[in-house]
Every structure is written in C-alpha cells, then in structure tokens.
Design a protein around this motif. Structure first.
Motif, short mmCIF file in Angstrom:
data_model
loop_
_atom_site.label_atom_id
_atom_site.label_comp_id
_atom_site.label_asym_id
_atom_site.label_seq_id
_atom_site.Cartn_x
_atom_site.Cartn_y
_atom_site.Cartn_z
N SER A 124 -8.00 17.64 29.96
CA SER A 124 -8.98 17.08 29.02
C SER A 124 -8.67 15.63 28.69
O SER A 124 -9.58 14.80 28.57
CB SER A 124 -9.01 17.90 27.73
OG SER A 124 -9.43 19.22 27.98
N HIS A 125 -7.37 15.32 28.55
CA HIS A 125 -7.04 13.94 28.18
C HIS A 125 -7.37 12.98 29.32
O HIS A 125 -7.95 11.91 29.11
CB HIS A 125 -5.57 13.82 27.74
CG HIS A 125 -5.35 12.63 26.86
ND1 HIS A 125 -4.55 12.64 25.75
CD2 HIS A 125 -5.86 11.37 26.92
CE1 HIS A 125 -4.58 11.44 25.18
NE2 HIS A 125 -5.37 10.66 25.88
N SER A 126 -7.03 13.39 30.55
CA SER A 126 -7.38 12.51 31.68
C SER A 126 -8.89 12.38 31.81
O SER A 126 -9.41 11.29 32.07
CB SER A 126 -6.75 13.04 32.97
OG SER A 126 -5.34 12.93 32.90
N SER A 128 -11.01 12.51 29.44
CA SER A 128 -11.51 11.64 28.36
C SER A 128 -11.41 10.17 28.77
O SER A 128 -12.28 9.37 28.44
CB SER A 128 -10.76 11.88 27.05
OG SER A 128 -9.52 11.20 27.01
N HIS A 129 -10.36 9.82 29.50
CA HIS A 129 -10.22 8.43 29.94
C HIS A 129 -11.30 8.07 30.96
O HIS A 129 -11.85 6.97 30.94
CB HIS A 129 -8.83 8.17 30.52
CG HIS A 129 -7.76 8.07 29.47
ND1 HIS A 129 -6.57 7.43 29.69
CD2 HIS A 129 -7.71 8.52 28.20
CE1 HIS A 129 -5.82 7.50 28.59
NE2 HIS A 129 -6.49 8.17 27.67
N LEU A 130 -11.62 9.01 31.86
CA LEU A 130 -12.68 8.72 32.84
C LEU A 130 -14.02 8.54 32.12
O LEU A 130 -14.80 7.65 32.45
CB LEU A 130 -12.78 9.84 33.89
CG LEU A 130 -11.52 10.16 34.69
CD1 LEU A 130 -11.90 11.03 35.89
CD2 LEU A 130 -10.79 8.91 35.15
N PRO A 210 -3.52 1.86 27.16
CA PRO A 210 -2.37 2.28 26.35
C PRO A 210 -2.62 3.71 25.85
O PRO A 210 -3.69 3.98 25.29
CB PRO A 210 -2.35 1.29 25.17
CG PRO A 210 -3.17 0.14 25.62
CD PRO A 210 -4.20 0.70 26.56
N CYS A 211 -1.69 4.62 26.08
CA CYS A 211 -1.93 6.03 25.75
C CYS A 211 -0.62 6.79 25.71
O CYS A 211 0.16 6.75 26.66
CB CYS A 211 -2.85 6.66 26.79
SG CYS A 211 -3.13 8.42 26.49
N GLY A 212 -0.40 7.53 24.63
CA GLY A 212 0.82 8.34 24.51
C GLY A 212 0.58 9.81 24.81
O GLY A 212 1.45 10.64 24.55
N THR A 214 -0.72 13.41 27.09
CA THR A 214 -0.26 14.06 28.31
C THR A 214 -1.43 14.10 29.31
O THR A 214 -2.58 14.19 28.91
CB THR A 214 0.25 15.49 28.04
OG1 THR A 214 -0.84 16.32 27.67
CG2 THR A 214 1.31 15.51 26.95
N HIS A 215 -1.07 14.01 30.59
CA HIS A 215 -2.09 13.83 31.62
C HIS A 215 -1.78 14.63 32.87
O HIS A 215 -0.65 15.07 33.07
CB HIS A 215 -2.22 12.34 31.97
CG HIS A 215 -2.86 11.54 30.89
ND1 HIS A 215 -4.22 11.45 30.76
CD2 HIS A 215 -2.33 10.85 29.86
CE1 HIS A 215 -4.51 10.72 29.69
NE2 HIS A 215 -3.37 10.34 29.11
N ILE A 216 -2.80 14.75 33.72
CA ILE A 216 -2.63 15.32 35.06
C ILE A 216 -2.32 14.18 36.03
O ILE A 216 -2.37 13.01 35.65
CB ILE A 216 -3.89 16.09 35.49
CG1 ILE A 216 -5.14 15.22 35.27
CG2 ILE A 216 -3.98 17.40 34.72
CD1 ILE A 216 -6.41 15.84 35.80
ZN ZN Z 1 -5.34 8.57 26.02
#
Ligand code: ZN
Length: 255
Positions: A124-126, A128-130, A210-212, A214-216
């Motif tokens: 979901s976090h990755s 969200s960036h896309l 900039p992002c703290g 968790t990602h795939i």
């Molecule tokens: Zn982020």
C-alpha cells in the motif's frame, strides 16, 4: 521534550525481520516501551504494525497499535516534517491488559509482527507513492496543497485542496500513469541519510521521495490500480486507489 533514550528501530536495519529479543523499558497504562522493536509505528500516513510481545514463560500479549513519541526534528536539509529518534510504544489489546502486571523494566521479551499485515501495508505504501507521482504529473496544483494521506491494507488515499475538481479525464490519466509505473515493474530502493538513519528516502526510477515508511522492492507486485475521487466539500477532494490483485509477499520475512 527530548528524551535521552530511544527505541532501536530494527525495521530500518532489516525490513524483513519478523521478530527480535529485547527488554521492557517502561509500561505506562496499556502502552509498552521496548528497547528495540521490529514493529513499524504509525507514521507518514501508514498504519502501524500489529503483533505480539512474548515472555520466556510462554505468556503472550497482543499489541494492536504502535506509535512513535518524543521524536525531534531531523536537523538536516530535505526532511522538514519528519521526527527522528524517540521511542516506540506498543498498545496492548484490551483482553490482554490484565497480563501487563508481569511486565516490568528489564523483563526479557520477544516482539514479533504480523508479517501478512506488514507485507500488505508495504504494498500500500509503495502504491501510494505511485498514485502521488501520477497526481503530481497531471494535477501539480493539487499536490502543491496536499492535506494528508492514509495508507491502509488494500488501499491508500490522499486529500488535496483544489480550486478545480478532478475531472473524469484527470482520473483516467492518473490511473493510466500509475498503472504504467506498475507495468514497468520498476525497482524500489530505500536509503538513509549518512548521519541521521531515521531520515530516509524512497527511490524508484528517477523519482525520489523523502519517506520513513515500509515498502516493497518492485512496482509490479502492486498489480492493477483503480483510482477514484470523492468530494470532501468545497475546495477539498480525496483521491484514493485500490489494488485488489496485489501480490502480498510474506516469504521474505525471517526471525
Ligand atoms: Zn511514503
């Protein structure tokens, strides 16, 4: 308030670490502070991990939330909004709070996370960036007035201040751009500031955020993205997306 102690955030050393041995630092009501944790606390819009805190005698307490407290500004250029260091507090499930009396400072425990939840939140976090990159390409005016975001299992959303509503054409273009980034199966990697390990950056293709969180590791895992809009009243719109075909990769996690 600046504490002279901090929780070691092991999820930054090893994103796939599912458990660690540590000890209790403090118990305050339903909240347990540990010296180290594998649990990602709510932050940057991403929901927190859930998991368990177990004693050597087999007693297990479930935690249903984790939050960061008492951080301070990063103090390095490029990270104006983030709080670094601080402590991570784990909120114990109401049904397990009667066991909290067993936890005193220095109690040795093992903290574990629900890896299916973490893996889904990382997708979901990755995603969200896309979505954010796609909105930024087609509606830079909206991104310039970003009001907030929420990254949860199965979906993610941003709220924007806008003078002009998102049109069906905008949504179509945003969805197409986001899906193009998925189809290209781009590599994602994370880096940390050399002096401030909590000041972290997401890299994908030539995009840097900039992002703290968790990602795939690859955008292709997200699968097809569908984008929607919702009016939140005059001058405010919510853009959300879902990705029901995502590949939730739990096999990389280890203890
Ligand atoms: Zn982020």
């Amino acid at each position: 308030m600046r504490l002279n102690r901090r929780t070691t955030k092991l999820f930054y050393n090893d994103a796939y670490l599912a458990a660690c041995e540590t000890h209790v630092v403090k118990v305050d009501g339903a909240w347990v502070e540990l010296a180290d944790t594998v649990a990602y606390p709510e932050g940057g819009g991403q929901d927190s991990d859930h998991g368990t805190i177990a004693f050597h005698d087999g007693t297990v307490l479930r935690f249903i939330h984790a939050k960061k407290m008492y951080g301070h500004a990063a103090g390095v250029p490029g990270f104006p909004d983030i709080q670094v260091d601080g402590v991570v507090l784990h909120q114990i499930h109401a049904d397990d709070q009667h066991l909290l009396a067993c936890l005193v400072p220095e109690t040795h425990v093992k903290v574990s996370i629900d890896v299916t939840r973490r893996a889904a939140l990382s997708v979901s976090h990755s995603a969200s960036h896309l979505l954010y990159l796609a909105v930024g390409l087609h509606r830079p005016d909206a991104v310039a007035d970003t009001l907030g975001c929420h990254i949860k299992i199965g979906g993610t959303r941003f709220d924007f201040g806008v003078d002009q509503r998102f049109t069906a054409e905008d949504l179509g273009k945003i969805q197409e751009t986001a899906n193009e980034l998925v189809r290209r199966d781009l590599a994602i990697h994370l880096s940390a500031h050399p002096d401030v390990p909590d000041a972290r950056v997401w890299h994908c293709d030539d995009h840097v955020i900039p992002c703290g969180g968790t990602h795939i590791e690859r955008t292709g895992l997200i699968g097809e993205i569908t984008v929607r809009r919702k009016s939140l009243g005059i001058g405010k719109e919510r853009i959300s997306c879902e990705f029901p075909h995502a590949h939730i990769q739990t096999d990389r996690y280890h203890v």
